[in-house]
Scaffold this motif. Structure first.
Motif, short mmCIF file in Angstrom:
data_model
loop_
_atom_site.label_atom_id
_atom_site.label_comp_id
_atom_site.label_asym_id
_atom_site.label_seq_id
_atom_site.Cartn_x
_atom_site.Cartn_y
_atom_site.Cartn_z
N PHE A 1 0.84 -1.21 0.00
CA PHE A 1 0.00 0.00 0.00
C PHE A 1 0.87 1.25 0.00
O PHE A 1 2.01 1.23 0.45
CB PHE A 1 -0.89 0.02 1.25
CG PHE A 1 -1.88 -1.12 1.30
CD1 PHE A 1 -3.16 -0.94 0.80
CD2 PHE A 1 -1.53 -2.35 1.83
CE1 PHE A 1 -4.07 -1.98 0.83
CE2 PHE A 1 -2.43 -3.38 1.86
CZ PHE A 1 -3.71 -3.21 1.35
N ARG B 1 -5.33 13.32 4.02
CA ARG B 1 -6.27 14.36 3.57
C ARG B 1 -6.26 15.45 4.63
O ARG B 1 -6.05 15.19 5.82
CB ARG B 1 -7.67 13.78 3.38
CG ARG B 1 -7.81 12.92 2.14
CD ARG B 1 -9.28 12.62 1.81
NE ARG B 1 -9.42 12.02 0.49
CZ ARG B 1 -9.43 10.72 0.25
NH1 ARG B 1 -9.33 9.88 1.25
NH2 ARG B 1 -9.55 10.26 -0.98
N ALA C 1 -6.63 15.70 8.46
CA ALA C 1 -7.94 15.22 8.89
C ALA C 1 -7.98 13.70 8.97
O ALA C 1 -8.60 13.13 9.87
CB ALA C 1 -9.02 15.70 7.92
N SER C 2 -7.33 13.03 8.04
CA SER C 2 -7.39 11.57 8.04
C SER C 2 -6.20 11.00 7.29
O SER C 2 -5.59 11.68 6.45
CB SER C 2 -8.70 11.06 7.42
OG SER C 2 -8.86 11.61 6.13
N VAL C 3 -5.89 9.76 7.62
CA VAL C 3 -4.79 9.05 6.97
C VAL C 3 -5.39 7.84 6.26
O VAL C 3 -6.30 7.20 6.77
CB VAL C 3 -3.73 8.61 8.00
CG1 VAL C 3 -2.66 7.76 7.34
CG2 VAL C 3 -3.10 9.84 8.65
N HIS C 4 -4.86 7.55 5.08
CA HIS C 4 -5.43 6.47 4.27
C HIS C 4 -4.32 5.61 3.70
O HIS C 4 -3.21 6.08 3.49
CB HIS C 4 -6.25 7.05 3.11
CG HIS C 4 -7.26 8.06 3.54
ND1 HIS C 4 -8.57 7.75 3.75
CD2 HIS C 4 -7.12 9.38 3.83
CE1 HIS C 4 -9.23 8.83 4.15
NE2 HIS C 4 -8.35 9.85 4.21
N GLU C 5 -4.68 4.38 3.43
CA GLU C 5 -3.77 3.51 2.70
C GLU C 5 -4.52 2.97 1.50
O GLU C 5 -5.65 2.47 1.64
CB GLU C 5 -3.29 2.36 3.61
CG GLU C 5 -2.25 2.81 4.63
CD GLU C 5 -2.27 2.02 5.91
OE1 GLU C 5 -2.78 0.89 5.89
OE2 GLU C 5 -1.79 2.54 6.93
N TYR C 6 -3.89 3.10 0.35
CA TYR C 6 -4.49 2.57 -0.87
C TYR C 6 -3.48 1.66 -1.55
O TYR C 6 -2.26 1.89 -1.48
CB TYR C 6 -4.88 3.71 -1.82
CG TYR C 6 -5.98 4.61 -1.27
CD1 TYR C 6 -7.23 4.08 -0.96
CD2 TYR C 6 -5.75 5.97 -1.07
CE1 TYR C 6 -8.23 4.90 -0.45
CE2 TYR C 6 -6.75 6.79 -0.57
CZ TYR C 6 -7.99 6.25 -0.26
OH TYR C 6 -8.97 7.05 0.25
N GLU C 7 -4.03 0.67 -2.20
CA GLU C 7 -3.19 -0.31 -2.88
C GLU C 7 -2.16 0.41 -3.77
O GLU C 7 -2.49 1.39 -4.43
CB GLU C 7 -4.05 -1.24 -3.72
CG GLU C 7 -3.44 -2.60 -3.91
CD GLU C 7 -4.46 -3.58 -4.44
OE1 GLU C 7 -5.08 -3.27 -5.47
OE2 GLU C 7 -4.63 -4.64 -3.83
#
Lengths: 652, 88
Positions: B12, B17, B25-31
């Motif tokens: 990932f 964001r 505001a937020s942390v994300h993991e994307y492939e």
């Protein structure tokens, strides 16, 4: 007195106490009684050390207002120099204190106060945290993480709520949301909860996003919450991680992109630990046995995830998606009483009348193979078990059972070692073990002296341990500390560093006890010539009954000669008892060295107490040798030589 | 790349964001193979960090949100701002 024909040489009494067999029939290296002595650097007898009070003042919180019932040693990752002594009393609620490297006690912050100070706690250190199994109003396991005694793991929250937000054309597609709480440090997730229940929404089609609002906080130190989304309410993906201070997350992503995010962990991976009664650490696993919640299985052992398997609270979670427990005859064999180990790679599970061996398999699907060692012998309590060594230095497990003390070693298996003290422990009239006591039995292994120390509670009204026994591992002999004297009367024990230790001696561990009759009184054992609270004490050995004339003949004895370590001003008294009390005479000698550098003295015992001779016809003679009364003396005896002669036969 | 402990076969990338005030505001993991989201900034190369504690200027965030195609240089500016905030 004229010379006698022979010399009785009494030099090796390391077989210890045997008050069970008739005193004339016990082995030559056994004694009828051994009181307040041990066999440290002596084959004849060495007066045990006394006890010294340890300060229990607090620099913050406290003080102890009850009797100390629990003691633990916690060694953080920093090493033995930072070792901490933990104690809690039986006040309501219990007062807890921790002393770091000998400093004053400080009351640790407890997330959940204890509710029962008399229930024995068990504790173990794993992954740099001290896990303490104590009774609180919250049915959870607890651990000290360096700042707080907190609940292990993280509880799941309620379901989040979700609603349309903003205006736009966010697609009206059914989806499901749920949340987890986490603890992060520097971006690394350290703890994670199980997921909440899910909530569904089909957006209006005219909004900008679906706004997910987190549920009420669990207040367990969580720093973040994770938003998980699904299109089928089965497979969830972690679509965002949000700080705990931010109450909402706006999801504007198309649902077909959810699967680009990490797959959520299976439900069950982060299951909370129960409020176990008995805890232990086996390499990289935390083990919990029994439960303080009465509706839980009481003979169930649960295993944590292996530390390193995910590095997300591994020691604080139970992965119920794999084999995570072993049951041990739930309704048979009495109550669960403890865990002990490891020894030679195996662990032991005890019930009141059962002993099981757990053999690590190396297979994560089935971590242990269990084997019932005994269906009749169990341990009284986990705190009545002590891991030490046998006489050859091999690891050994010592424990007090309901039928006396036992030992388990790899080569000999289970061994009964309590024959010499059966007269006290298994007394079936008035003074045997008091089974309904608060604290029935305790044990520690005193490694530096190769001794296993056992305590038991005897007699109605004695609610804590009041008799103590010392097992000399090298010689296999027992000695005892009489009822309620000094270290005999206790409510908790732990091995801890000598109070005066400097850096060089920090690994010299001694037994520390809590005196059960005094509020907040801690004492270091084997540290002086007197006992805290009870003062001076009398030490002596009583030999077997020798027959100076041999079987069937009368005899007579002369003045004994004593060989002992020089000790300035110390008087040793020999009370010579003939024919089991029919005649008594005394003898004494002073152990003061005659010249500087004289390390041992040989003394004829013809001092102020008499010369010890029994001139008449006697059948049996015993020697009670040691202190004449309670004295602040320290001594080590080597040998007693008694002249004797054979007289006429007892019958013709 | 980031490897999820529960799904070790997948790699990932990590993104953040921003809120309008410049906070994360937020942390994300994307492939790793997925295209970068237009409204998020990749922080994979910055390593595991407490991005939530960081803040950038609202002006940069405003530019990012205005750039719906995500083709301007503002993403690089934001990444640099985050890196600087980490050091500071």
């Amino acid at each position: 007195m004229s010379d006698k024909e022979g010399r009785l040489v009494i030099a090796d009494l390391r077989g210890g106490r045997n008050a069970v067999d008739p005193p004339w029939l016990i082995k030559d290296n056994e004694v009828a009684d051994a009181v307040n002595v041990d066999y440290w650097h002596s084959r004849f007898g060495h007066k045990r050390g006394g006890t010294t009070a340890i300060a229990t003042t607090f620099s913050a919180g406290g003080p102890f207002t009850g009797r100390i019932y629990n003691l633990f040693r916690y060694v953080p990752a920093a090493g033995a120099l930072s070792a901490e002594l933990w104690a809690s009393d039986n006040a309501s609620p219990p007062v807890w204190g921790r002393s770091v490297a000998g400093a004053q006690f400080v009351a640790p912050t407890l997330k959940d106060a204890g509710t029962n100070g008399t229930t024995p706690n068990t504790a173990t250190t794993i992954n740099n945290n001290l896990f303490v199994a104590y009774v609180s109003a919250v049915a959870r396991m607890h651990c000290w993480d360096g700042s707080t005694v907190r609940r292990t793991g993280l509880a799941a929250t309620g379901a989040p709520t979700v609603a349309n937000t903003g205006s736009g054309s966010y697609a009206a597609t059914l989806r499901y949301y749920r949340m987890r709480s986490t603890v992060q440090a520097a971006g690394v997730t350290l703890l994670r909860s199980e997921p909440s229940a899910s909530v569904s929404i089909t957006p209006s089609g005219s909004g900008a996003a679906a706004r997910v609002t987190k549920a009420t906080a669990i207040n367990e130190g969580e720093t973040h919450w994770e938003v998980e989304a699904s299109t089928d309410n089965v497979t969830f993906y972690r679509i965002a991680t949000v700080p705990i201070a931010t109450a909402t997350y706006d999801d504007s992503a198309v649902v077909t992109s959810y699967n680009l995010s990490p797959l959520s962990a299976l439900t069950g991976v982060y299951t909370l630990q129960k409020p176990y009664k008995f805890v232990a650490a086996d390499q990289n696993r935390f083990l919990g046995f029994g439960s303080n919640t009465s509706t839980d299985k009481q003979a169930r052992l649960e295993m944590s995830a292996v530390i390193g398997s995910s590095d997300i609270g591994d020691a604080e979670r139970v992965d119920t998606t794999t084999n995570y427990y072993i049951d041990f005859d739930e309704a048979d064999g009495g109550l669960a009483t403890g865990l002990a180990g490891p020894i030679y790679g195996t662990f032991f599970v005890f019930k009141q009348r059962q002993m099981w061996q757990l053999i690590a398999t190396g297979n994560t699907d089935q971590p242990y193979q269990q084997k019932k060692i005994s269906g009749s012998v169990g341990a009284i309590h986990q705190l009545a078990c002590a891991i030490g060594e046998d006489e050859n230095g091999n690891p050994a497990l010592y424990f007090m059972s309901y039928r006396g003390p036992y030992r388990w070693t790899i080569d000999k298996g289970l061994q009964y070692i309590g024959r010499g003290i059966e007269d006290i422990i298994l007394d079936q009239t008035t003074s045997g073990i008091h089974w309904t006591s608060d604290i029935v039995s305790r044990a520690v292994y005193y490694a530096d002296k190769r001794q296993a120390w056992f305590w038991i509670s005897t007699g109605v009204g004695d609610l804590r341990c009041n008799q103590m026994f010392i097992y000399d591992v090298i010689g296999g002999g027992w000695s005892r500390v009489p009822k309620s004297i000094g270290p005999a009367r206790m409510s908790a024990v732990v091995m801890y560093a000598h109070a005066n230790d400097t850096v060089n001696y920090v690994e010299t561990l001694k037994p520390f006890i809590a005196r059960s009759v005094n509020v907040g009184l801690l004492a270091e054992c084997d540290d002086s010539t007197t006992d805290v609270d009870t003062g001076d004490f009398q030490a002596y050995v009583t030999t077997k009954a020798y027959e100076p004339g041999g079987p069937g003949f009368y005899g007579s004895t002369g003045t004994p000669t004593l060989l002992a370590a020089a000790a300035s001003g110390v008087t040793i008294t020999d009370t010579v008892v003939a024919d089991f009390g029919l005649q008594t005479t005394g003898a004494s000698a002073v152990l003061t060295a005659t010249a500087a550098g004289e390390t041992r003295v040989m003394r004829q015992m013809n001092g102020t107490a008499g010369d010890g001779g029994i001139a008449g016809n006697v059948g049996f003679v015993q020697h009670q040798i040691g202190d004449a009364s309670a004295l602040p003396a320290a001594w080590t005896l080597d040998r007693l030589i008694v002249p004797f002669a054979k007289n006429q036969g007892t019958s013709r | 790349m980031i490897r999820d402990p529960h799904d070790k076969d997948r790699l990932f990338r990590q993104y953040v964001r921003f809120a309008a005030d410049g906070s994360v505001a937020s942390v994300h993991e994307y492939e790793a193979s997925a295209p970068a989201p237009a409204d998020a900034v990749e922080v994979t190369d910055l390593g595991r960090q407490d991005f939530h504690a960081l803040k950038v200027t609202p002006e940069l965030v405003e530019k990012l949100h205005a750039d719906v195609r995500g083709e301007s240089d503002v993403k690089a500016d934001l990444t640099a701002a985050l890196a600087e905030a980490l050091q500071g």
